[in-house]
Design a protein around this motif. Sequence first.
Motif, PDB file in Angstrom:
ATOM      1  N   VAL A  90       0.845  -1.204   0.000  1.00 18.65           N
ATOM      2  CA  VAL A  90       0.000   0.000   0.000  1.00 18.65           C
ATOM      3  C   VAL A  90       0.873   1.244   0.000  1.00 18.65           C
ATOM      4  CG1 VAL A  90      -2.074  -0.904   1.086  1.00 18.65           C
ATOM      5  CG2 VAL A  90      -0.209  -0.112   2.518  1.00 18.65           C
ATOM      6  N   PHE A  91       0.294   2.303  -0.507  1.00 12.88           N
ATOM      7  CA  PHE A  91       0.931   3.616  -0.514  1.00 12.88           C
ATOM      8  C   PHE A  91      -0.024   4.563   0.200  1.00 12.88           C
ATOM      9  CE2 PHE A  91       2.591   1.195  -3.963  1.00 12.88           C
ATOM     10  CZ  PHE A  91       3.932   1.505  -3.979  1.00 12.88           C
ATOM     11  N   PRO A  92       0.071   4.622   1.527  1.00 11.43           N
ATOM     12  CA  PRO A  92      -0.977   5.337   2.264  1.00 11.43           C
ATOM     13  C   PRO A  92      -0.997   6.836   2.018  1.00 11.43           C
ATOM     14  CG  PRO A  92       0.711   4.521   3.746  1.00 11.43           C
ATOM     15  CD  PRO A  92       1.023   3.969   2.411  1.00 11.43           C
ATOM     16  N   GLU A  93       0.057   7.390   1.435  1.00  7.88           N
ATOM     17  CA  GLU A  93       0.025   8.822   1.163  1.00  7.88           C
ATOM     18  C   GLU A  93      -0.913   9.144   0.011  1.00  7.88           C
ATOM     19  OE1 GLU A  93       4.208  10.694   1.323  1.00  7.88           O
ATOM     20  OE2 GLU A  93       4.483   8.589   0.865  1.00  7.88           O
ATOM     21  N   GLY A  94      -1.101   8.198  -0.890  1.00  5.07           N
ATOM     22  CA  GLY A  94      -2.005   8.400  -2.018  1.00  5.07           C
ATOM     23  C   GLY A  94      -1.544   9.528  -2.920  1.00  5.07           C
ATOM     24  N   TYR A  95      -2.513  10.276  -3.449  1.00  3.52           N
ATOM     25  CA  TYR A  95      -2.197  11.369  -4.382  1.00  3.52           C
ATOM     26  C   TYR A  95      -1.339  12.439  -3.726  1.00  3.52           C
ATOM     27  CZ  TYR A  95      -5.871   9.516  -7.382  1.00  3.52           C
ATOM     28  OH  TYR A  95      -6.632   8.715  -8.177  1.00  3.52           O
ATOM     29  N   LYS A  96      -1.521  12.616  -2.422  1.00  2.00           N
ATOM     30  CA  LYS A  96      -0.736  13.636  -1.725  1.00  2.00           C
ATOM     31  C   LYS A  96       0.746  13.320  -1.835  1.00  2.00           C
ATOM     32  CE  LYS A  96      -2.663  12.881   2.318  1.00  2.00           C
ATOM     33  NZ  LYS A  96      -3.624  11.821   1.964  1.00  2.00           N
ATOM     34  N   GLY A  97       1.059  12.031  -1.854  1.00  3.47           N
ATOM     35  CA  GLY A  97       2.461  11.636  -1.930  1.00  3.47           C
ATOM     36  C   GLY A  97       2.997  11.663  -3.344  1.00  3.47           C
ATOM     37  N   ILE A  98       2.258  11.047  -4.251  1.00  5.36           N
ATOM     38  CA  ILE A  98       2.777  10.914  -5.620  1.00  5.36           C
ATOM     39  C   ILE A  98       2.776  12.245  -6.344  1.00  5.36           C
ATOM     40  CG2 ILE A  98       0.556  10.217  -6.612  1.00  5.36           C
ATOM     41  CD1 ILE A  98       2.137   8.322  -8.399  1.00  5.36           C
ATOM     42  N   GLY A  99       1.866  13.135  -5.973  1.00  6.35           N
ATOM     43  CA  GLY A  99       1.777  14.402  -6.686  1.00  6.35           C
ATOM     44  C   GLY A  99       2.376  15.565  -5.930  1.00  6.35           C
ATOM     45  N   LYS A 100       3.240  15.275  -4.968  1.00  3.84           N
ATOM     46  CA  LYS A 100       3.790  16.379  -4.176  1.00  3.84           C
ATOM     47  C   LYS A 100       4.889  17.097  -4.977  1.00  3.84           C
ATOM     48  CE  LYS A 100       7.012  13.588  -1.422  1.00  3.84           C
ATOM     49  NZ  LYS A 100       6.604  12.198  -1.502  1.00  3.84           N
ATOM     50  N   PRO A 101       5.061  18.391  -4.735  1.00  3.68           N
ATOM     51  CA  PRO A 101       6.064  19.141  -5.496  1.00  3.68           C
ATOM     52  C   PRO A 101       7.477  18.664  -5.173  1.00  3.68           C
ATOM     53  CG  PRO A 101       5.095  20.500  -3.784  1.00  3.68           C
ATOM     54  CD  PRO A 101       4.310  19.239  -3.813  1.00  3.68           C
ATOM     55  N   PHE A 102       8.399  18.990  -6.068  1.00  3.05           N
ATOM     56  CA  PHE A 102       9.786  18.550  -5.931  1.00  3.05           C
ATOM     57  C   PHE A 102      10.388  19.038  -4.616  1.00  3.05           C
ATOM     58  CE2 PHE A 102      14.359  18.908  -7.246  1.00  3.05           C
ATOM     59  CZ  PHE A 102      14.567  17.542  -7.351  1.00  3.05           C
ATOM     60  N   SER A 103       9.951  20.239  -4.195  1.00  2.16           N
ATOM     61  CA  SER A 103      10.512  20.807  -2.962  1.00  2.16           C
ATOM     62  C   SER A 103      10.193  19.953  -1.741  1.00  2.16           C
ATOM     63  CB  SER A 103       9.974  22.217  -2.772  1.00  2.16           C
ATOM     64  OG  SER A 103       8.564  22.176  -2.767  1.00  2.16           O
ATOM     65  N   ALA A 104       9.123  19.169  -1.806  1.00  3.86           N
ATOM     66  CA  ALA A 104       8.710  18.376  -0.636  1.00  3.86           C
ATOM     67  C   ALA A 104       9.209  16.944  -0.721  1.00  3.86           C
ATOM     68  CB  ALA A 104       7.193  18.393  -0.512  1.00  3.86           C
ATOM     69  N   ARG A 105      10.232  16.689  -1.543  1.00  2.00           N
ATOM     70  CA  ARG A 105      10.685  15.315  -1.741  1.00  2.00           C
ATOM     71  C   ARG A 105      11.204  14.703  -0.434  1.00  2.00           C
ATOM     72  NH1 ARG A 105      14.092  18.891  -3.749  1.00  2.00           N
ATOM     73  NH2 ARG A 105      16.335  18.734  -3.399  1.00  2.00           N
ATOM     74  N   TYR A 106      10.898  13.410  -0.306  1.00  2.00           N
ATOM     75  CA  TYR A 106      11.289  12.608   0.868  1.00  2.00           C
ATOM     76  C   TYR A 106      10.656  13.083   2.165  1.00  2.00           C
ATOM     77  CZ  TYR A 106      14.464  10.647  -2.447  1.00  2.00           C
ATOM     78  OH  TYR A 106      14.956  10.046  -3.554  1.00  2.00           O
ATOM     79  N   LYS A 107       9.616  13.942   2.060  1.00  2.00           N
ATOM     80  CA  LYS A 107       8.860  14.289   3.278  1.00  2.00           C
ATOM     81  C   LYS A 107       7.557  13.516   3.202  1.00  2.00           C
ATOM     82  CE  LYS A 107      10.669  18.863   4.099  1.00  2.00           C
ATOM     83  NZ  LYS A 107      10.740  19.893   3.057  1.00  2.00           N
ATOM     84  N   LEU A 108       7.408  12.571   4.115  1.00  2.00           N
ATOM     85  CA  LEU A 108       6.203  11.754   4.094  1.00  2.00           C
ATOM     86  C   LEU A 108       4.987  12.631   4.326  1.00  2.00           C
ATOM     87  CD1 LEU A 108       6.965   8.469   6.052  1.00  2.00           C
ATOM     88  CD2 LEU A 108       6.498   8.739   3.640  1.00  2.00           C
TER      89      LEU A 108
END
Lengths: 349, 363
Positions: B223-241
């Motif tokens: 599972v990927f519990p972050e969902g769209y919030k995770g996959i579509g997050k901006p580059f600046s927020a990389r590796y921040k769950l």
Amino acid sequence: MPSNIVLVTGVSGELGGKLLARLGNNPDFERVIGVDTSPPPKRVIARMGNAEFVRADIRNPLIAKIISSSKVDTVVHAATTAHPPGPARRSPVKEMNVMGTMRLLAACQRSPLVRKLVVKSTAAVYGAGARSPAVFTEDSPLMPVSPRGFASDAVEMEGYVRGLQRRRPDITVTVARFTSMVGPEVDTVTTRYFALPVVPTVLGYDARMQLVHSSDALSVLELATLRDRPGVFNVGGDGVLALSQAVRMAGRVELPVPMAALPSVSRLLRGAKLVDFSYDQLKLLNFGRVVDAGLLKREFGYTPRWSAREAFEDYVQGRALRPVIDGRSLSALLRKLALPTTNEHVPPQ
Amino acid sequence: MVDRNPVSGPGPTRATSVKHVRDEVHEAQVIPLRSAGSQRRRPAADVVAPRRDAAVVDMPGSAGVPGQRPSSEPTSGLDAGHEDLVPDAVAKALEFLRGRLTGEYDVDEFGFDPELTDTVLLPALRVLFEKWFRVEVHGAENLPIGGGGLVVCNHSGTIPLDALMTMVAVHDSHPKQRHLRLLGADLVFRLPFVGMFARRTGHTLACHPDAERLLRGGELVGVFPEGYKGIGKPFSARYKLQRFGRGGFISAALRTGVPIIPCAIIGAEEIYPKLGDIKPLARLLGLPYFPVTPFFPLLGPLGAVPLPTKWHIEFGEPVRTDVEEGDAWDDPMHVLSLTDRVRESMQQLLYERLAQRGGVFRD
């Protein structure tokens, strides 16, 4: 207490007629009465034994009189059509499904002798879509695809059945939700669909199909009449076929049609009086539907004898469907082409 | 009461027996041809028919087959005598094609087709896995050998390539080559071809009934519990769950008593550096976002090529759930605290791995 006088509705239909013949040949019943607006097919009449046929409309108040005057104790409601095989006009079918069920259940509620009700329903009540779970259990929410389709009739009908259960808790109620039925002899929307030489499918989707063999469906209705098995049960064979797989097993030509163009294709097929694709059916081809038939095995006590694959093979062979594309000879040909050295027995010309 | 049930009608045996007979007829046609060919070996030049056939070989399906011939190794006893005639790879490919053409393969109730996945889809993904992203897998011993398990991963990369790579990682590094069954958003199953591909490879909708059914069936579920919030997050927020959903996956694991395996995916966050989002276009297309990266949509389809970053996939220490008391899944406080614990350990894994990493693209 075992059933004694049975009333079966919808005996001119596929399942109803066969059930009437089965029950009519069972000596344990005092009387078996079949009702419908038109008489059952000749082959059913020839085999129905002690059963009687009464031409009556379940939408008519007369049905209450039949139930009370002949002291019916078990009612099998098989008149509902979830998916009419051929072109059918929407309003008469809805009339029969909803109004007929209302009348019949009202009559059951009024007659103190009725002890058991068996209802044939459809797995289409669960709907089919991208948001549906892969496998439906009996307690999944009932979300028919469209508010006007045949599936929504079935949901409405089951609502009336629950109402009756609430008002008459002494009646044993069995509701069987059947998946798509196939068999060598039955005429359903599924059997008509795969008999088309070119089978339209939805481009980019491959539905999962669960099938039930007509003899299993019949046995379930029969057992529900013979024994007391209250509850709602999904009825489907083991295993799942992908739609493309079934098309190849039947040797049909698959014609992928974009979803947007499919309604016009279905109108065309409907106009040609080949097969009636309702919106429910289109969604089924799009996403497919699988139900969990575990409860049927555990609590109802019936294990379907035919898996989806066996049922489908039996249908293909029983209908003697000539393959349009023969996968076997095609693969044999491929083998010959890929391994030309094995062809050396061919005499030089 | 059983005797009152005159359940008659032909049993399944009839249909299957007929099928077997038809099979045998086919074998009987094929086998003598092969042995006849080996006994009377003639130079192919004086035979007209095979050459004509060989010219027709250039068809879909059989086109790639002749190229595989040199790498032949006889395995089955049937072909032992003719290794030069019936190479193993060709025979296998033909057998596979035959199954496909006649519909003789099995799919499970989720639409999972293991044969197709193993023969066609996984090898294709493996190219991306080995050559493009050079994925390194760590901690595969934390995956359960048998029985159910819930693998919880971080999500990133605009397009769920991380999900596909994790699937390959689990299959290739697990001693039993288990398939990871992923839970996806409904968008996946709504899209044509994508949905079909997802079902074929064994994935299903992220919902309670499906998750529990898979876990109870002893499957390894991802599972990927972050969902769209995770996959579509901006580059600046990389590796921040990002925030986890409602913790539904945790209660599913608690109900079924399977271990939860946190998983950190490093490298996927940089494949499409998402700088912006064209919201009206996304709304028009019915997508959760329309990404703008330095190369997309500027370079068109070329911009859709993922950057060849170096990936690490690490499976962490499993969190046991079978030690909890009876109805721990019914206690929201407990579910939420367990969710936080899993999230913490994933973030920890991410930071540790990032600290060890040399560079984004460097091996």
